[in-house]
Design a protein around this motif. Structure first.
Motif, PDB file in Angstrom:
ATOM      1  N   ASP A   1      53.488  50.584  56.632  1.00 26.44           N
ATOM      2  CA  ASP A   1      53.591  51.078  55.267  1.00 26.44           C
ATOM      3  C   ASP A   1      53.581  49.977  54.228  1.00 26.44           C
ATOM      4  OD1 ASP A   1      53.779  53.573  56.339  1.00 26.44           O
ATOM      5  OD2 ASP A   1      55.982  53.625  56.307  1.00 26.44           O
ATOM      6  N   GLU A   2      53.553  48.706  54.693  1.00 22.25           N
ATOM      7  CA  GLU A   2      53.604  47.614  53.740  1.00 22.25           C
ATOM      8  C   GLU A   2      52.329  47.593  52.902  1.00 22.25           C
ATOM      9  OE1 GLU A   2      54.304  44.023  55.762  1.00 22.25           O
ATOM     10  OE2 GLU A   2      56.382  44.482  56.313  1.00 22.25           O
ATOM     11  N   THR A   3      52.499  47.431  51.638  1.00 22.80           N
ATOM     12  CA  THR A   3      51.350  47.363  50.742  1.00 22.80           C
ATOM     13  C   THR A   3      50.810  45.944  50.710  1.00 22.80           C
ATOM     14  OG1 THR A   3      52.844  46.941  48.893  1.00 22.80           O
ATOM     15  CG2 THR A   3      52.249  49.228  49.305  1.00 22.80           C
ATOM     16  N   PRO A   4      49.514  45.768  50.575  1.00 25.08           N
ATOM     17  CA  PRO A   4      48.950  44.406  50.560  1.00 25.08           C
ATOM     18  C   PRO A   4      49.414  43.633  49.334  1.00 25.08           C
ATOM     19  CG  PRO A   4      47.291  46.035  49.961  1.00 25.08           C
ATOM     20  CD  PRO A   4      48.479  46.798  50.442  1.00 25.08           C
ATOM     21  N   VAL A   5      49.562  42.347  49.539  1.00 26.21           N
ATOM     22  CA  VAL A   5      49.984  41.481  48.446  1.00 26.21           C
ATOM     23  C   VAL A   5      48.803  41.264  47.507  1.00 26.21           C
ATOM     24  CG1 VAL A   5      50.896  39.195  47.863  1.00 26.21           C
ATOM     25  CG2 VAL A   5      51.639  40.361  49.953  1.00 26.21           C
ATOM     26  N   PRO A   6      48.997  41.382  46.233  1.00 24.51           N
ATOM     27  CA  PRO A   6      47.858  41.177  45.318  1.00 24.51           C
ATOM     28  C   PRO A   6      47.350  39.751  45.372  1.00 24.51           C
ATOM     29  CG  PRO A   6      49.917  41.356  44.110  1.00 24.51           C
ATOM     30  CD  PRO A   6      50.229  41.721  45.524  1.00 24.51           C
ATOM     31  N   LEU A   7      46.039  39.609  45.238  1.00 23.08           N
ATOM     32  CA  LEU A   7      45.394  38.307  45.304  1.00 23.08           C
ATOM     33  C   LEU A   7      45.457  37.645  43.929  1.00 23.08           C
ATOM     34  CD1 LEU A   7      43.757  36.349  47.079  1.00 23.08           C
ATOM     35  CD2 LEU A   7      41.703  37.513  46.272  1.00 23.08           C
ATOM     36  N   ASP A   8      46.108  36.516  43.856  1.00 25.19           N
ATOM     37  CA  ASP A   8      46.279  35.800  42.592  1.00 25.19           C
ATOM     38  C   ASP A   8      45.377  34.570  42.623  1.00 25.19           C
ATOM     39  OD1 ASP A   8      47.087  34.919  40.177  1.00 25.19           O
ATOM     40  OD2 ASP A   8      49.118  34.329  40.772  1.00 25.19           O
ATOM     41  N   LEU A   9      44.286  34.590  41.893  1.00 27.67           N
ATOM     42  CA  LEU A   9      43.331  33.497  41.873  1.00 27.67           C
ATOM     43  C   LEU A   9      43.251  32.904  40.475  1.00 27.67           C
ATOM     44  CD1 LEU A   9      40.397  35.070  43.915  1.00 27.67           C
ATOM     45  CD2 LEU A   9      42.084  33.420  44.727  1.00 27.67           C
ATOM     46  N   PRO A  10      42.917  31.633  40.372  1.00 27.39           N
ATOM     47  CA  PRO A  10      42.725  31.033  39.039  1.00 27.39           C
ATOM     48  C   PRO A  10      41.551  31.672  38.327  1.00 27.39           C
ATOM     49  CG  PRO A  10      42.957  29.341  40.733  1.00 27.39           C
ATOM     50  CD  PRO A  10      42.803  30.633  41.445  1.00 27.39           C
ATOM     51  N   ILE A  11      41.553  31.553  37.026  1.00 27.74           N
ATOM     52  CA  ILE A  11      40.475  32.120  36.228  1.00 27.74           C
ATOM     53  C   ILE A  11      39.165  31.386  36.526  1.00 27.74           C
ATOM     54  CG2 ILE A  11      39.672  32.491  33.858  1.00 27.74           C
ATOM     55  CD1 ILE A  11      42.547  32.715  33.005  1.00 27.74           C
ATOM     56  N   GLY A  12      38.087  32.130  36.749  1.00 28.41           N
ATOM     57  CA  GLY A  12      36.782  31.544  37.037  1.00 28.41           C
ATOM     58  C   GLY A  12      36.521  31.318  38.508  1.00 28.41           C
ATOM     59  N   THR A  13      37.442  31.731  39.411  1.00 27.34           N
ATOM     60  CA  THR A  13      37.271  31.533  40.848  1.00 27.34           C
ATOM     61  C   THR A  13      36.816  32.825  41.494  1.00 27.34           C
ATOM     62  OG1 THR A  13      39.038  29.891  40.825  1.00 27.34           O
ATOM     63  CG2 THR A  13      38.411  30.798  42.962  1.00 27.34           C
ATOM     64  N   LEU A  14      35.790  32.763  42.331  1.00 27.98           N
ATOM     65  CA  LEU A  14      35.282  33.922  43.051  1.00 27.98           C
ATOM     66  C   LEU A  14      35.793  33.894  44.475  1.00 27.98           C
ATOM     67  CD1 LEU A  14      31.570  33.925  41.842  1.00 27.98           C
ATOM     68  CD2 LEU A  14      33.496  35.240  40.946  1.00 27.98           C
ATOM     69  N   PHE A  15      36.102  35.055  45.025  1.00 24.38           N
ATOM     70  CA  PHE A  15      36.652  35.163  46.373  1.00 24.38           C
ATOM     71  C   PHE A  15      35.664  35.923  47.247  1.00 24.38           C
ATOM     72  CE2 PHE A  15      39.181  37.591  49.480  1.00 24.38           C
ATOM     73  CZ  PHE A  15      39.741  36.543  50.175  1.00 24.38           C
ATOM     74  N   PHE A  16      35.251  35.317  48.357  1.00 18.82           N
ATOM     75  CA  PHE A  16      34.295  35.929  49.276  1.00 18.82           C
ATOM     76  C   PHE A  16      34.909  36.215  50.645  1.00 18.82           C
ATOM     77  CE2 PHE A  16      31.741  33.542  46.250  1.00 18.82           C
ATOM     78  CZ  PHE A  16      30.845  34.512  45.842  1.00 18.82           C
ATOM     79  N   GLY A  17      36.206  36.199  50.743  1.00 22.61           N
ATOM     80  CA  GLY A  17      36.844  36.493  52.021  1.00 22.61           C
ATOM     81  C   GLY A  17      37.482  35.260  52.643  1.00 22.61           C
ATOM     82  N   TYR A  18      38.444  35.524  53.527  1.00 21.36           N
ATOM     83  CA  TYR A  18      39.146  34.443  54.200  1.00 21.36           C
ATOM     84  C   TYR A  18      38.355  33.956  55.429  1.00 21.36           C
ATOM     85  CZ  TYR A  18      43.204  35.799  51.420  1.00 21.36           C
ATOM     86  OH  TYR A  18      44.051  36.090  50.404  1.00 21.36           O
ATOM     87  N   LYS A  19      38.570  32.694  55.829  1.00 19.21           N
ATOM     88  CA  LYS A  19      37.956  32.144  57.040  1.00 19.21           C
ATOM     89  C   LYS A  19      38.589  32.769  58.268  1.00 19.21           C
ATOM     90  CE  LYS A  19      36.964  27.790  59.393  1.00 19.21           C
ATOM     91  NZ  LYS A  19      37.155  26.336  59.365  1.00 19.21           N
TER      92      LYS A  19
END
Length: 353
Positions: free
Chosen positions: A301-319
């Protein structure tokens, strides 16, 4: 209560080279009286005021006289007498000089006060009245107590009046409801006062049909006696006290809803021992609640932690990181090595030179 406005401050131009000789010349004339409902223009709101419509010839005549301003008039019915044997009279201001010649248009409550029928003769006399300091009114129905802010309603309603006369049964309008008020007393003049641009105090007599609340005995009565001595300058009638209590309750409710800044408790960052007891209790209760909630929630039931990224950074998934103890097989390694090992082909062969 500051009362003013309207045509009461109107001052028509005087002829050139006119001089004040100190003599007061009075305007007196008879007109045929008609209710405002018979006026051609849509002026029904004037029924809830104390001003009349006069013909333009009256303005021309008044402009030639040395009269006192604001313009106030005494309306008198010479054919009817009151219970005391005097002629029926009231006082008013003038709203417009747009009536037909020989006619004046009066609010309906003035027609009733003077016992006039449409077309009856009424005498209009220019007068000067003292500025009023106090008026005592008696509502003719207990419905008047339902108004939340009597001060604002009366201040707005009395702006349509220029004078008040003892014995008048004036009519005001609020929220599409008519309220009749009887003028019982005026000061400093005992008969009529001028209320244009003056600070007027208003007192109330119990309305018709009002029942006085029963007095309570015991400690509560002593407290009420002490509070009445503290508020000795307040209005004396019970109805006026009820109105004041409603106004105070409305002000208190408005104050409670108003935003109040800097009302929180301070917290020190140095050590937990210096924190106030209220802050420590709140922190401990908050920690206990968080711990209890974490125990009740299952891993699914745990909710996912929100992804906090710097401004201008794109996220394509974890390794992809394999779990501990799992090793890649040789077949997987071979597949990884065989990727992108093909040869390129072209549709058009290159010519040899």
């Amino acid at each position: 209560m500051d009362i003013g406005g309207g045509f009461g401050g109107f001052m028509p131009p005087r002829p050139l080279h006119a001089r004040y000789t100190g003599r007061q010349r009075q305007f007196t004339k008879f007109y045929s009286a008609y209710p405002i409902a018979a006026y051609q223009g849509n002026k029904m709101d004037a029924n809830y005021g104390g001003k009349i419509f006069m013909p333009p010839s009256a303005l021309d005549e008044i402009s030639q006289l040395e009269v006192v301003y604001p313009l106030l008039f005494k309306l008198q019915n010479d054919e009817e007498e009151s219970s005391s044997g005097t002629k029926l009279r009231t006082h008013c201001g003038v709203l417009e000089f747009t009536a037909e010649e020989g006619r004046v248009y009066l609010p309906q409550w003035m027609m009733d006060t003077l016992r006039l029928s449409p077309g009856s003769a009424v005498e209009v006399i220019n007068v000067a009245l003292l500025h009023g300091s106090l008026v005592k009114l008696q509502p003719q129905s207990v419905d008047f107590l339902d108004i939340s802010d009597h001060r604002a309603v009366l201040e707005n309603a009395l702006r349509r009046f220029s004078a008040l006369t003892v014995g008048d049964m004036i009519t005001i309008e609020y929220n599409n409801h008519e309220y009749k008020l009887n003028v019982l007393e005026t000061q400093p003049s005992p008969s009529a006062i001028n209320i244009v641009e003056t600070d007027l105090s208003v007192d109330f007599a119990p309305p018709i049909g009002y029942v006085e609340p029963t007095a309570q005995s015991g400690p509560g009565s002593q407290a009420s006696n002490s509070s009445s001595m503290a508020n000795i300058n307040q209005p004396t009638s019970s109805m006026a006290k009820d109105i004041r209590q409603k106004e105070d309750a409305a002000k208190g409710e408005a104050a409670s809803l108003r935003f109040q800044a800097f009302r929180g408790a301070g917290v020190r960052l140095s050590s937990g021992a210096d924190k106030p007891s209220s802050v420590r209790s709140y922190a401990s209760s908050t920690a206990d609640n968080n711990e209890k909630q974490s125990q009740d929630i299952s891993p699914d039931d745990e909710t996912p932690v929100p992804l906090d990224l710097p401004i201008g950074t794109l996220f394509f998934g974890y390794k992809l990181i394999p779990p501990p103890g799992s090793e890649p097989t040789d077949a997987n390694d071979a597949n990884e090595e065989d990727k992108f090992q093909g040869e390129g082909r072209v549709l058009r062969q290159r010519r040899k030179r």
